[in-house]
Design a protein around this motif. Sequence first.
Motif, PDB file in Angstrom:
ATOM      1  N   ARG A  40      16.661  16.781  35.856  1.00 34.86           N
ATOM      2  CA  ARG A  40      18.005  16.646  36.420  1.00 34.86           C
ATOM      3  C   ARG A  40      18.642  15.327  35.996  1.00 34.86           C
ATOM      4  O   ARG A  40      19.868  15.197  35.999  1.00 34.86           O
ATOM      5  CB  ARG A  40      17.951  16.709  37.944  1.00 34.86           C
ATOM      6  CG  ARG A  40      17.704  18.124  38.451  1.00 34.86           C
ATOM      7  CD  ARG A  40      17.665  18.142  39.942  1.00 34.86           C
ATOM      8  NE  ARG A  40      16.310  17.673  40.313  1.00 34.86           N
ATOM      9  CZ  ARG A  40      15.979  17.251  41.507  1.00 34.86           C
ATOM     10  NH1 ARG A  40      16.870  17.208  42.472  1.00 34.86           N
ATOM     11  NH2 ARG A  40      14.740  16.867  41.763  1.00 34.86           N
ATOM     12  N   ASN A  41      17.817  14.347  35.606  1.00 32.74           N
ATOM     13  CA  ASN A  41      18.315  13.037  35.201  1.00 32.74           C
ATOM     14  C   ASN A  41      18.384  12.865  33.690  1.00 32.74           C
ATOM     15  O   ASN A  41      18.763  11.805  33.214  1.00 32.74           O
ATOM     16  CB  ASN A  41      17.421  11.938  35.778  1.00 32.74           C
ATOM     17  CG  ASN A  41      17.376  11.975  37.289  1.00 32.74           C
ATOM     18  OD1 ASN A  41      18.377  12.248  37.932  1.00 32.74           O
ATOM     19  ND2 ASN A  41      16.215  11.724  37.849  1.00 32.74           N
ATOM     20  N   VAL A  42      18.014  13.898  32.942  1.00 25.39           N
ATOM     21  CA  VAL A  42      18.008  13.822  31.482  1.00 25.39           C
ATOM     22  C   VAL A  42      19.264  14.503  30.965  1.00 25.39           C
ATOM     23  O   VAL A  42      19.627  15.590  31.398  1.00 25.39           O
ATOM     24  CB  VAL A  42      16.744  14.508  30.912  1.00 25.39           C
ATOM     25  CG1 VAL A  42      16.784  14.565  29.406  1.00 25.39           C
ATOM     26  CG2 VAL A  42      15.503  13.767  31.382  1.00 25.39           C
ATOM     27  N   TRP A  43      19.931  13.846  30.017  1.00 20.55           N
ATOM     28  CA  TRP A  43      21.198  14.357  29.502  1.00 20.55           C
ATOM     29  C   TRP A  43      21.017  15.676  28.757  1.00 20.55           C
ATOM     30  O   TRP A  43      21.777  16.615  28.942  1.00 20.55           O
ATOM     31  CB  TRP A  43      21.834  13.317  28.574  1.00 20.55           C
ATOM     32  CG  TRP A  43      23.023  13.830  27.847  1.00 20.55           C
ATOM     33  CD1 TRP A  43      24.236  14.143  28.394  1.00 20.55           C
ATOM     34  CD2 TRP A  43      23.126  14.103  26.457  1.00 20.55           C
ATOM     35  NE1 TRP A  43      25.078  14.598  27.430  1.00 20.55           N
ATOM     36  CE2 TRP A  43      24.426  14.583  26.211  1.00 20.55           C
ATOM     37  CE3 TRP A  43      22.248  13.993  25.391  1.00 20.55           C
ATOM     38  CZ2 TRP A  43      24.857  14.940  24.965  1.00 20.55           C
ATOM     39  CZ3 TRP A  43      22.682  14.352  24.140  1.00 20.55           C
ATOM     40  CH2 TRP A  43      23.976  14.819  23.939  1.00 20.55           C
ATOM     41  N   HIS A  44      20.017  15.760  27.895  1.00 15.72           N
ATOM     42  CA  HIS A  44      19.798  16.948  27.078  1.00 15.72           C
ATOM     43  C   HIS A  44      18.303  17.285  27.112  1.00 15.72           C
ATOM     44  O   HIS A  44      17.533  16.774  26.287  1.00 15.72           O
ATOM     45  CB  HIS A  44      20.261  16.663  25.648  1.00 15.72           C
ATOM     46  CG  HIS A  44      20.586  17.874  24.865  1.00 15.72           C
ATOM     47  ND1 HIS A  44      19.612  18.756  24.451  1.00 15.72           N
ATOM     48  CD2 HIS A  44      21.764  18.368  24.422  1.00 15.72           C
ATOM     49  CE1 HIS A  44      20.188  19.727  23.768  1.00 15.72           C
ATOM     50  NE2 HIS A  44      21.504  19.512  23.745  1.00 15.72           N
ATOM     51  N   PRO A  45      17.879  18.145  28.038  1.00 16.91           N
ATOM     52  CA  PRO A  45      16.442  18.419  28.194  1.00 16.91           C
ATOM     53  C   PRO A  45      15.767  18.956  26.932  1.00 16.91           C
ATOM     54  O   PRO A  45      14.626  18.583  26.638  1.00 16.91           O
ATOM     55  CB  PRO A  45      16.394  19.451  29.314  1.00 16.91           C
ATOM     56  CG  PRO A  45      17.652  19.247  30.074  1.00 16.91           C
ATOM     57  CD  PRO A  45      18.675  18.811  29.070  1.00 16.91           C
ATOM     58  N   SER A  46      16.428  19.805  26.174  1.00 20.92           N
ATOM     59  CA  SER A  46      15.806  20.354  24.965  1.00 20.92           C
ATOM     60  C   SER A  46      15.537  19.261  23.946  1.00 20.92           C
ATOM     61  O   SER A  46      14.478  19.236  23.306  1.00 20.92           O
ATOM     62  CB  SER A  46      16.695  21.419  24.348  1.00 20.92           C
ATOM     63  OG  SER A  46      16.883  22.470  25.255  1.00 20.92           O
ATOM     64  N   LEU A  47      16.481  18.373  23.761  1.00 21.56           N
ATOM     65  CA  LEU A  47      16.307  17.255  22.841  1.00 21.56           C
ATOM     66  C   LEU A  47      15.187  16.328  23.311  1.00 21.56           C
ATOM     67  O   LEU A  47      14.389  15.835  22.505  1.00 21.56           O
ATOM     68  CB  LEU A  47      17.617  16.486  22.693  1.00 21.56           C
ATOM     69  CG  LEU A  47      17.662  15.350  21.705  1.00 21.56           C
ATOM     70  CD1 LEU A  47      17.421  15.881  20.302  1.00 21.56           C
ATOM     71  CD2 LEU A  47      19.011  14.659  21.768  1.00 21.56           C
ATOM     72  N   PHE A  48      15.095  16.123  24.615  1.00 19.03           N
ATOM     73  CA  PHE A  48      14.032  15.296  25.178  1.00 19.03           C
ATOM     74  C   PHE A  48      12.668  15.926  24.919  1.00 19.03           C
ATOM     75  O   PHE A  48      11.723  15.239  24.529  1.00 19.03           O
ATOM     76  CB  PHE A  48      14.263  15.096  26.682  1.00 19.03           C
ATOM     77  CG  PHE A  48      13.230  14.237  27.342  1.00 19.03           C
ATOM     78  CD1 PHE A  48      13.299  12.865  27.234  1.00 19.03           C
ATOM     79  CD2 PHE A  48      12.186  14.809  28.054  1.00 19.03           C
ATOM     80  CE1 PHE A  48      12.340  12.061  27.844  1.00 19.03           C
ATOM     81  CE2 PHE A  48      11.231  14.019  28.652  1.00 19.03           C
ATOM     82  CZ  PHE A  48      11.308  12.645  28.549  1.00 19.03           C
ATOM     83  N   ARG A  49      12.562  17.245  25.103  1.00 22.33           N
ATOM     84  CA  ARG A  49      11.288  17.937  24.888  1.00 22.33           C
ATOM     85  C   ARG A  49      10.834  17.831  23.434  1.00 22.33           C
ATOM     86  O   ARG A  49       9.666  17.560  23.161  1.00 22.33           O
ATOM     87  CB  ARG A  49      11.421  19.396  25.289  1.00 22.33           C
ATOM     88  CG  ARG A  49      11.524  19.596  26.766  1.00 22.33           C
ATOM     89  CD  ARG A  49      11.763  21.053  27.108  1.00 22.33           C
ATOM     90  NE  ARG A  49      11.742  21.255  28.537  1.00 22.33           N
ATOM     91  CZ  ARG A  49      12.750  21.776  29.228  1.00 22.33           C
ATOM     92  NH1 ARG A  49      13.843  22.166  28.622  1.00 22.33           N
ATOM     93  NH2 ARG A  49      12.643  21.913  30.530  1.00 22.33           N
TER      94      ARG A  49
END
Length: 67
Positions: A40-49
């Motif tokens: 919920r605090n990450v701007w772009h979860p897919s990019l983070f993964r």
Amino acid sequence: MPRELELFGIVFPTLIPLLLLAGGLSWLLDGALARSGFFRNVWHPSLFRISVTVLMFSVFGLLLFSR
């Protein structure tokens, strides 16, 4: 760890198991972070993964080839 592995007469680079290891560890980390509500605090979860997977794979590769 050898830089090449042989399995049934087929030689393949050690980076392939390291990629599978990094993918598995990032999958487990992803599940733990999703349950905790971190995404919920990450701007772009897919990019983070993807970046976590690439980071783990890079660290494993550097550890393998630093010797």
